[in-house]
Write a protein that holds these residues in place. Sequence first.
Motif, PDB file in Angstrom:
ATOM      1  N   VAL A   1       0.838  -1.207   0.000  1.00 35.30           N
ATOM      2  CA  VAL A   1       0.000   0.000   0.000  1.00 35.30           C
ATOM      3  C   VAL A   1       0.869   1.252   0.000  1.00 35.30           C
ATOM      4  O   VAL A   1       0.658   2.167  -0.795  1.00 35.30           O
ATOM      5  CB  VAL A   1      -0.965  -0.008   1.205  1.00 35.30           C
ATOM      6  CG1 VAL A   1      -1.604   1.348   1.404  1.00 35.30           C
ATOM      7  CG2 VAL A   1      -2.035  -1.069   1.007  1.00 35.30           C
TER       8      VAL A   1
ATOM      9  N   GLY B   1       1.602   1.824  -3.720  1.00 35.73           N
ATOM     10  CA  GLY B   1       0.608   2.857  -3.999  1.00 35.73           C
ATOM     11  C   GLY B   1       1.248   4.162  -4.418  1.00 35.73           C
ATOM     12  O   GLY B   1       0.797   4.811  -5.356  1.00 35.73           O
ATOM     13  N   THR B   2       2.325   4.529  -3.724  1.00 31.70           N
ATOM     14  CA  THR B   2       3.040   5.754  -4.091  1.00 31.70           C
ATOM     15  C   THR B   2       3.621   5.642  -5.489  1.00 31.70           C
ATOM     16  O   THR B   2       3.479   6.545  -6.309  1.00 31.70           O
ATOM     17  CB  THR B   2       4.164   6.039  -3.069  1.00 31.70           C
ATOM     18  OG1 THR B   2       3.576   6.165  -1.771  1.00 31.70           O
ATOM     19  CG2 THR B   2       4.931   7.292  -3.422  1.00 31.70           C
TER      20      THR B   2
ATOM     21  N   GLY C   1       0.810   5.540  -8.151  1.00 29.27           N
ATOM     22  CA  GLY C   1       0.197   6.861  -8.267  1.00 29.27           C
ATOM     23  C   GLY C   1       1.070   7.836  -9.027  1.00 29.27           C
ATOM     24  O   GLY C   1       0.600   8.557  -9.907  1.00 29.27           O
TER      25      GLY C   1
ATOM     26  N   ALA D   1      -3.554   4.815  -7.133  1.00 31.75           N
ATOM     27  CA  ALA D   1      -3.006   4.442  -5.823  1.00 31.75           C
ATOM     28  C   ALA D   1      -4.089   3.830  -4.945  1.00 31.75           C
ATOM     29  O   ALA D   1      -3.849   2.808  -4.277  1.00 31.75           O
ATOM     30  CB  ALA D   1      -2.389   5.666  -5.155  1.00 31.75           C
ATOM     31  N   LEU D   2      -5.277   4.425  -4.949  1.00 29.43           N
ATOM     32  CA  LEU D   2      -6.377   3.873  -4.153  1.00 29.43           C
ATOM     33  C   LEU D   2      -6.828   2.517  -4.681  1.00 29.43           C
ATOM     34  O   LEU D   2      -7.203   1.634  -3.901  1.00 29.43           O
ATOM     35  CB  LEU D   2      -7.553   4.852  -4.122  1.00 29.43           C
ATOM     36  CG  LEU D   2      -7.325   6.130  -3.321  1.00 29.43           C
ATOM     37  CD1 LEU D   2      -8.522   7.076  -3.482  1.00 29.43           C
ATOM     38  CD2 LEU D   2      -7.073   5.823  -1.865  1.00 29.43           C
TER      39      LEU D   2
ATOM     40  N   LEU E   1      -4.892   0.271  -6.144  1.00 24.20           N
ATOM     41  CA  LEU E   1      -3.902  -0.698  -5.674  1.00 24.20           C
ATOM     42  C   LEU E   1      -4.082  -0.963  -4.186  1.00 24.20           C
ATOM     43  O   LEU E   1      -4.027  -2.120  -3.743  1.00 24.20           O
ATOM     44  CB  LEU E   1      -2.483  -0.208  -5.949  1.00 24.20           C
ATOM     45  CG  LEU E   1      -1.387  -1.152  -5.456  1.00 24.20           C
ATOM     46  CD1 LEU E   1      -1.342  -2.403  -6.313  1.00 24.20           C
ATOM     47  CD2 LEU E   1      -0.053  -0.470  -5.447  1.00 24.20           C
ATOM     48  N   ALA E   2      -4.315   0.093  -3.403  1.00 18.25           N
ATOM     49  CA  ALA E   2      -4.510  -0.081  -1.960  1.00 18.25           C
ATOM     50  C   ALA E   2      -5.728  -0.953  -1.677  1.00 18.25           C
ATOM     51  O   ALA E   2      -5.673  -1.858  -0.837  1.00 18.25           O
ATOM     52  CB  ALA E   2      -4.658   1.276  -1.280  1.00 18.25           C
TER      53      ALA E   2
END
Length: 190
Positions: free
Chosen positions: A38, A42-43, A46, A149-150, A152-153
Amino acid sequence: MSDGACTMKRLWRWRGNPLRRREDIMEAWIVLAVWAVVLAGGTLVGLLTAHAADEVFARQRAERHSVRAVVLADVPVSATKGGGTHALAGISWTASDGTTQTDKTLVDTGQKAGAEVVAWLDGRGDLATEPPSPTEAAIESGVLGTAAALGLAGTAFGAGALVRWRLDRRRIDQWGREWDLVGPRWGHKT
């Protein structure tokens, strides 16, 4: 509580415990892996998505250009059923090679035949949408990067929750089997 005690409390899953099972250790590593995915993944996803979107928007701004076009027929104010402010209308413009081109695009309702409008063309000379301004592109790139990113999270949390649920099922089954062995012995002492 001291800082060391707080750290140990947070890392309770790794400390020695006679009641700890293999599933508990697996769960601790799964939680750590999910958070790593995450945070780091995520970073990265994103930023890569935002950068790629920004490049696409920059390419659109570089390739597309505006031309003056003329509306071919009156566009009534009630041209759309939903009462929108734009309607599809025929337009004509002069291409870079001097030929007259015609096509249909969205124009403001209420335009009269012969009114000048701005049309956008892509690198091949076909009608296209107006490219986003640098500010609009930055905002849209940021939104797309955040959404990636969200996404993937959410996927990581969902997969982690599914694996943890499966581990819980294994622990419950294991407790049930152990209780079947111990439970009957306790019944005679009361």
